[in-house]
Design a protein around this motif. Structure first.
Motif, short mmCIF file in Angstrom:
data_model
loop_
_atom_site.label_atom_id
_atom_site.label_comp_id
_atom_site.label_asym_id
_atom_site.label_seq_id
_atom_site.Cartn_x
_atom_site.Cartn_y
_atom_site.Cartn_z
N UNK A 1 0.54 -1.37 0.06
CA UNK A 1 -0.04 -0.07 -0.10
C UNK A 1 0.83 1.27 -0.13
N UNK A 2 0.38 2.48 -0.58
CA UNK A 2 1.00 3.72 -0.65
C UNK A 2 1.79 3.96 0.56
N UNK A 3 0.98 4.15 1.81
CA UNK A 3 1.74 4.45 2.99
C UNK A 3 2.89 3.60 3.47
N UNK A 4 2.81 2.45 3.26
CA UNK A 4 3.80 1.27 3.66
C UNK A 4 5.25 1.62 2.62
N UNK A 5 4.71 1.57 1.26
CA UNK A 5 6.06 1.93 0.34
C UNK A 5 6.43 3.00 0.65
#
Length: 544
Positions: A248-252
């Motif tokens: 997911x974008x925040x994790x990336x």
């Protein structure tokens, strides 16, 4: 009075690790209460950031400070060390983590329970931050290993959130590579302890110089190989572009900003504290050059923005290795500054990419267009950190690269000049990759895209009045605000570049001298009975 305050701050330095751990435990207990969980997580990180800012001010004013856990004196106990470099890394990493957490929380609230972060996200995220902070504070190799394992264990969970096939597949690769590098690191620690009888890094800074040169080289290369995998330097970076974009974008975003930089941090400590000298500088320069060029050539070939940014991430790690390999204060000071810059800017770009996916339905440039028309604010949020990453004056990316190049000119060897050319070429190719994304995703008409995204075309249609279209027309304000805050923080690195460079140069000078760090841990008589390492005066002299 000042001494009392310093002693107190040093004694509570472990709070940088303990606060996120306590927050994670409480968030896990309240996993059925999402609002309370969000409040606890954000509060824990905010308090951690405020505390770390006081540590940074203290380190900048008074130098390295140490706390000996459990009352066991070094080198027998566990030391946590706060010097200029570690304090800066603590503040920047926690500030970025807080912004990403706010972004992720807002995304979950906007999407609802189905797509939002599941209850395990918040405690796992805090455990990740605790592991990163522990690695930056670690004063011995085994505690550094523990920090790596804490953050890696949390990252395994975060990477596979959602349980989709691509994420599981990428997670398997990531786990295997991480386990191999950790095993190599653990073997190196065992060999170092067998050879010296200690794992305290300040003590090793004295004792490793007494070993036979061949044994020193073996231990040195084993540590660098382990840290090189974690930092994603060539040829050990193959795993990253396939692993990060699936999350997911925040994790990336938080992975891109923090995880590789912990590896870079460990490499800096290895080269300046444990194995000072120029024995493998040429090898590091070659690695830096290949990391820069191979990474950026891979970025140019990508159609997906997240994959392109993943390749630029590995490419720009090469700049940090370049500054470390030059072996002078000017270059290392620029590296310290550039690491802080890259954490903030790279994270900002991944968050913006998440906004692009949310607004337009895709991050593939073949499916995008007219984003500048659709969302001028989104265009600005992408353009500023993109130009910063490319090193366009007067942004911090340009200033950091300029400092690295000054260090290369100061060294003046033929291979240093080759690296200067490679660094300049990498910067130009980064601009090319960024400009390609800008022209295709933001500037051209969506109708001219090779395979236009239906959601994008729907959003661009005038008079779209369905509930879905209305919802998609706007981005959640909190997500945009968190991204804008990081973009502004990147700009602040330019505005305050003067004092930040002075701070970075002082950090580099102290790391090269080693005396402030070693005496802070072992006491003012640390060097009694030890002959100076012959490499150290050369390195300090090389910095001017």
């Amino acid at each position: 009075m000042t001494h009392t305050v310093l002693a107190f701050l040093a004694s509570i330095a472990p709070l940088a690790v303990a606060l996120p751990i306590f927050g994670a435990a409480l968030a896990f207990v309240l996993r059925q209460h999402s609002r309370a969980q969000r409040t606890i997580t954000i509060t824990a990180l905010s308090l951690t950031l405020l505390f770390e800012i006081t540590l940074l001010i203290s380190a900048a004013t008074h130098g390295a400070q140490v706390v000996q856990l459990g009352g066991w004196e070094a080198p027998f106990g566990i030391s946590m060390v706060v010097d200029e470099f570690s304090a800066l890394m603590l503040v920047v990493s926690t500030a970025v983590s807080l912004a990403v957490l706010v972004y992720a929380t807002a995304q979950g609230m906007a999407d609802g329970d189905e797509d939002g972060p599941i209850s395990i996200f918040h405690p796992t995220y805090l455990v990740l931050v605790a592991g990163v902070s522990n690695a930056f504070l670690a004063g011995d190799l085994f505690n550094l290993y523990v920090g790596f394992e804490i953050l890696l264990t949390a990252s395994y969970v975060l990477l596979t959130l959602g349980g989709t096939a691509p994420r599981i597949r990428a997670g398997i690769t990531y786990v295997v590579v991480s386990v191999v590098s950790s095993l190599l690191f653990l073997i190196a620690i065992g060999m170092i302890y067998a050879a010296t009888g200690t794992v305290n890094m300040a003590d090793l800074g004295l004792k490793l110089g007494e070993l036979a040169p061949g044994l020193q080289m073996v231990l040195h290369l084993m540590l660098l190989a382990a840290f090189g995998v974690k930092a994603a330097v060539f040829p050990l970076s193959f795993w990253l572009p396939d692993s990060y974009p699936t999350a997911p974008a925040p994790v990336t975003a938080v992975f891109a900003g923090l995880l590789t930089k912990v590896g870079v941090y460990a490499m800096v400590r290895t080269e300046t504290l444990l194995f000072p000298g120029e024995r493998i500088n040429t090898l590091l320069m070659v690695v830096a050059l290949l990391t820069m060029l191979v990474g950026i050539l891979g970025a140019i070939a990508q159609q997906d923005i997240k994959r392109m940014l993943s390749f630029t991430l590995t490419s720009h790690i090469g700049y940090m290795v370049f500054g470390l390999a030059l072996g002078n204060v000017v270059a290392l000071g620029a590296t310290v500054y550039y690491v802080a810059h890259h954490i903030i800017v790279q994270t900002s770009l991944f968050l913006v990419t998440g906004l692009i996916e949310r607004r337009a339905g895709s991050s593939n440039v073949d499916r995008l267009g007219s984003l500048a028309k659709l969302s001028p604010l989104l265009a600005v949020l992408f353009f500023v950190p993109a130009m910063n990453l490319a090193g366009i004056p007067p942004f911090s990316g340009f200033l950091g690269k300029l400092g690295l190049m000054q260090g290369g000119v100061e060294l003046g060897t033929p291979i240093a000049w080759v690296l200067l050319v490679g660094a300049a070429a990498t910067s130009l190719l980064t601009l090319l990759a960024i400009a390609r994304v800008w022209n295709r995703a933001f500037w051209r008409r969506a109708a001219d895209a090779e395979d236009p995204e239906p959601r994008l075309l729907e959003a661009l249609e005038e008079g779209a009045t369905t509930a879905v279209a209305t919802r998609r027309r706007t981005l959640p304000a909190t997500m945009v605000g968190a991204t804008a805050a990081l973009v502004a923080l990147g700009v602040a690195l330019t505005v305050f570049a003067g004092p930040l460079f002075e701070f970075s140069d002082q950090a580099a000078q102290n790391m090269f001298e080693r005396t402030p760090y070693i005496e802070a841990v072992l006491g003012p008589d640390a060097f009694d009975g030890y002959a100076p390492n012959p490499a150290s005066p050369e390195m300090v002299g090389g910095g001017g």
